[in-house]
Design a protein around this motif. Structure first.
Motif, mmCIF file in Angstrom:
data_model
loop_
_atom_site.group_PDB
_atom_site.id
_atom_site.type_symbol
_atom_site.label_atom_id
_atom_site.label_comp_id
_atom_site.label_asym_id
_atom_site.label_seq_id
_atom_site.Cartn_x
_atom_site.Cartn_y
_atom_site.Cartn_z
ATOM 1 N N ASP A 277 1.060 4.090 -3.106
ATOM 2 C CA ASP A 277 0.656 5.283 -2.747
ATOM 3 C C ASP A 277 1.750 6.331 -3.585
ATOM 4 O O ASP A 277 1.465 7.371 -3.626
ATOM 5 C CB ASP A 277 0.577 5.926 -1.346
ATOM 6 N N ARG A 278 2.995 5.881 -3.577
ATOM 7 C CA ARG A 278 3.870 6.659 -4.166
ATOM 8 C C ARG A 278 3.915 6.887 -5.581
ATOM 9 O O ARG A 278 4.519 7.882 -6.347
ATOM 10 C CB ARG A 278 5.384 6.214 -3.849
ATOM 11 N N ARG B 183 0.647 -1.194 -0.058
ATOM 12 C CA ARG B 183 -0.016 -0.065 0.022
ATOM 13 C C ARG B 183 0.940 1.201 0.104
ATOM 14 O O ARG B 183 0.541 2.342 -0.903
ATOM 15 C CB ARG B 183 -0.970 0.049 0.946
ATOM 16 N N ARG C 147 3.397 7.570 4.091
ATOM 17 C CA ARG C 147 2.844 7.746 2.647
ATOM 18 C C ARG C 147 2.778 9.051 2.015
ATOM 19 O O ARG C 147 2.787 9.187 1.008
ATOM 20 C CB ARG C 147 1.493 7.219 2.689
#
Length: 469
Positions: free
Chosen positions: A302-303, A298, A443
């Motif tokens: 997200d990057r 995850r 994140r």
């Protein structure tokens, strides 16, 4: 001293000790047997002279050997003796115990140990005595037994020398062959003797090591050849564009810089992949972080700016190196994006029954023929479709991902899929109560430039910096 000489000397010394102890023990046994014979003889002699003393008032005592002494002792005085030249001091004045027919024992008389037996006669005692045999009572026999022991020592020493010579000949053959084996002739193997078992095992181990070394050197040579071939293309492109720009009186600077930037990006990606391969070949141990694979995926997705369908289940706990596992995900996702028509899916789930944490990356592209599913994991192998879709690829992404998976005790394979390709990563699953899980990275942290370009920067930027240091 050589091993052969030391073994022979030790065997000779141990055999000498054993033979000496056996020699002394045998002489002691023979002495006891001789003592028993002397005692029986002295008892017979004493009984015979006691009969003479009972029959005659003035008895004439008799002996059979010069070493024997017979005395008639009355009132503590010697009244008869044989031979006449013997010392007239009483041998002993002891008498038989009540109910015993005679008295017997060993005494010291004139500095000599004597086996003595006495019988009672009217008015006194008749004693007969003979010197007790010593340990070397029979010198020729003792010398013969000693000579036999020395022969045994010699035979054992010779047998040890010959046995060690034969055994060490195997070692010498192994040593000679190893000395002649060079880096250009790694196909040779050392001879494997049938006996002894230990040397045969040593030769088998050496041959197995040589085989692994030959494979490693061959792999290294192939890698060097492939790497030089792959590096030649972007370097040639750079040189060509620079030559064209320098020869053009009015060069298009923007187009030239854009082409150079593209070539440098490809070169950087290739160098990063080569550094990763070198580190994996060096068998750098994986880290021992406790990681939730779902959280890691995850955070990494997200990057990325790409739209990727996610199906991430919590509880897929693994142990390993966070950066290396992120590299696996990056390589698989980049490969899927390169071949996908519309959609890429990433799934994470724990498989408690099989004891695995499972990561799947699925695309809806043309798929990979079953015959090529293992070829794509070979270094620098790129299928035709991959070359057409992205000419700048290195052919190292999937091999690196598989080697990282195997380094973590897992596997990476291509499974059947209705449409497209499905890559399945399996890693050993940890129990949920085995310790605290590492916190996932932030994140909201900005992505690195190399990650923004869709490359492998999350892993390779750190690794490249370490390699440079």
């Amino acid at each position: 001293m050589t091993l052969r000489a030391r073994s022979t000397v030790i065997a000779a010394l141990l055999t000498t000790v054993v033979v000496a102890l056996g020699w002394l023990g045998l002489l002691a046994v023979l002495q006891r047997l001789e003592n028993s014979e002397v005692h029986d003889h002295v008892m017979s002699l004493a009984r015979q002279n006691a009969a003479i003393a009972r029959e005659y008032s003035t008895p004439t005592l008799v002996t059979t050997e010069d070493s024997e002494v017979v005395q008639l002792v009355v009132g503590g005085r010697v009244t008869g003796i044989a031979p006449e030249s013997a010392d007239r001091r009483p041998l002993v004045t002891a008498r038989p115990a009540l109910g015993e027919p005679n008295w017997n024992g060993t005494i010291t008389w004139n500095g000599q140990r004597m086996i003595t037996v006495g019988y009672a006669v009217p008015g006194g005692m008749v004693y007969a005595a003979q010197p007790e045999p010593g340990l070397f009572f029979d010198p020729p026999r003792a010398a013969l037994i000693g000579a036999a022991g020395l022969v045994c020592v010699g035979l054992v020493s010779l047998a040890t020398w010959l046995t060690m010579s034969r055994a060490l000949a195997s070692i010498e053959g192994i040593r000679t062959e190893l000395r002649e084996i060079t880096a250009t002739d790694l196909g040779r193997r050392v001879p494997e003797p049938r006996h002894p078992e230990e040397f045969r095992s040593l030769a088998e181990t050496v041959n197995a090591t040589l085989e692994r070394l030959e494979e490693a050197v061959g792999r290294q040579r192939r890698f060097a050849a492939d790497a030089s071939h792959e590096l030649r293309s972007p370097v040639t492109a750079l040189r060509t564009q620079l030559d064209l720009a320098m020869s053009d009186p009015e060069p298009d600077t923007d187009a030239t810089l854009e082409g150079l930037d593209h070539a440098i990006d490809r070169l950087q990606l290739l160098v990063d992949d080569l550094l990763a391969v070198i580190r994996l070949d060096a068998t750098a141990p994986a880290g021992h972080e406790r990681i939730d694979l779902g959280e890691l995926v995850r955070a990494e997705l997200d990057r990325r700016p790409d739209e990727i369908v996610r199906d991430l289940t919590a509880g897929a706990l693994v142990e390993g190196d966070r950066l290396q596992l992120a590299r696996v995900l990056t390589n698989l996702v980049d490969n899927a994006l390169r071949h996908a028509e519309h959609e890429v899916q990433v799934k994470v789930r724990p498989d408690a029954d099989a004891g695995h944490a499972v990561l799947e990356v699925v695309d809806d592209g043309g798929g990979i023929p079953e015959a090529d599913r293992e070829r794509v994991f070979q270094r620098f192998v790129r299928l035709k479709e991959g070359r057409e879709r992205d000419a700048s690829g290195s052919g190292l992404g999937l091999p690196i991902a598989r080697e990282i998976a195997e380094g973590h005790g897992g596997s990476l394979n291509i499974a059947d899929c209705e449409h497209g390709a499905r890559f399945v990563l399996r890693l050993p699953l940890l129990p949920e109560d085995s310790g605290p899980t590492e916190e996932p990275p932030n994140r909201d942290a900005p992505a690195s430039p190399s990650t923004q370009r869709g490359g492998a920067g999350v892993w390779t930027e750190e690794r490249s910096r370490e390699a440079a240091e």
